[in-house]
Scaffold this active site. Structure first.
Site, PDB file in Angstrom:
ATOM      1  N   ASP A  24       3.443   7.369 -12.511  1.00 47.81           N
ATOM      2  CA  ASP A  24       3.690   6.029 -13.039  1.00 47.81           C
ATOM      3  C   ASP A  24       4.269   6.194 -14.436  1.00 47.81           C
ATOM      4  OD1 ASP A  24       3.802   3.289 -13.326  1.00 47.81           O
ATOM      5  OD2 ASP A  24       1.653   3.013 -13.594  1.00 47.81           O
TER       6      ASP A  24
ATOM      7  N   CYS B 107       2.270  -4.855  -9.904  1.00 50.61           N
ATOM      8  CA  CYS B 107       2.160  -3.828 -10.946  1.00 50.61           C
ATOM      9  C   CYS B 107       0.750  -3.280 -10.869  1.00 50.61           C
ATOM     10  CB  CYS B 107       2.437  -4.430 -12.328  1.00 50.61           C
ATOM     11  SG  CYS B 107       2.093  -3.303 -13.709  1.00 50.61           S
TER      12      CYS B 107
END
Length: 256
Positions: free
Chosen positions: A6, A181
């Site tokens: 990420d 997200c």
């Protein structure tokens, strides 16, 4: 070994879900903390960053990779899949599948970074899958609020921001919302309070279930790497990992 990456810390929610599903599977996590955020980057930079992230994980033994970043998953992951001969799993397809299974009225909401929402990837794939209506809202303030610890269910600042962001979702009558997200599940209680009765789809958890299919039963402790000082990462990681303490190592991602 399963690799996870990420732009920063958000993917730790997916790592936590994966560890719950596969407690004995070894995984390696990379957070690109030196180049965060990805949500404001150009297409070309996103390709470069994601390619380097994947190269690092492959070089360290990953045989399957979870892109636990909504921006990468929605903007460049499909382009990169042809460059690697291992499975690359993103959060978009898994979340869409879960949302379509959950919705009763066919109206699905999506919240994410500006780049995720602008890409239209969630909306396109939801409609291809049969969704009647999709409403997408960029929620850029959620990420810094989470990383700075504004996560308590009664936190007035985060509640006010959520109320403003989610008004459009509420007004459309959506019965399902994709948390696009991986930071957002941390404040799922706050989001849920603003949208009573709406099914929340944790994109990291959905993707973790998909990548779990590639488990190799290679046991071992999880490894954590970052591209900036690990000190802040180690501190904030406790928020995402339910209090677990980690010791990340800094690497030079530009070498990959």
């Amino acid at each position: 070994m399963i690799g996870i990456f990420d732009s920063g810390l958000g993917g730790l929610t997916a790592a936590r879900e994966l560890h719950t599903l596969l407690p004995n599977e070894k995984f390696i996590y990379f957070g690109d903390t030196g180049r965060v955020p990805y949500g404001t980057r150009s297409h070309e930079l996103l390709l470069k960053y994601a390619r380097q992230d994947i190269n690092f994980l492959v070089a360290n033994g990953a045989h399957a990779i979870l892109a636990a970043c909504g921006t990468v998953s929605s903007v460049v992951l499909d382009e990169l899949k042809g460059e690697f001969d291992i499975p690359l799993i993103g959060v978009v397809d898994a979340s869409v599948k879960a949302a379509l299974a959950a919705t009763k009225n066919g109206i699905v909401g999506v919240i994410g970074t500006g780049a995720t929402v602008s890409s239209g990837a969630f909306e396109r794939k939801l409609k291809e899958g049969g969704a009647k209506e999709v409403v997408s809202v960029a929620c850029p303030l959620f990420v810094p609020l989470v990383e700075n610890g504004y996560i308590a269910r009664d936190n007035e600042v985060t509640k006010l921001v959520a109320r403003d962001y989610l008004e459009k979702i509420k007004s459309t009558g959506a019965d399902t919302l994709i948390l696009g997200c991986t930071h957002f599940p941390i404040i799922a209680d706050i989001i849920g309070d603003e949208l009573p009765g709406v099914s929340l789809i944790n994109s990291g958890a959905a993707a973790a279930k998909e990548v779990a299919k590639y488990a190799a039963e290679e046991s071992g402790e999880g490894e954590y790497y970052v591209s900036d000082s690990p000190m802040n990462f180690d501190t904030v990681a406790r928020i995402f990992l339910g209090g677990e303490t980690v010791c990340a190592k800094k690497i030079d991602i530009e070498k990959y």
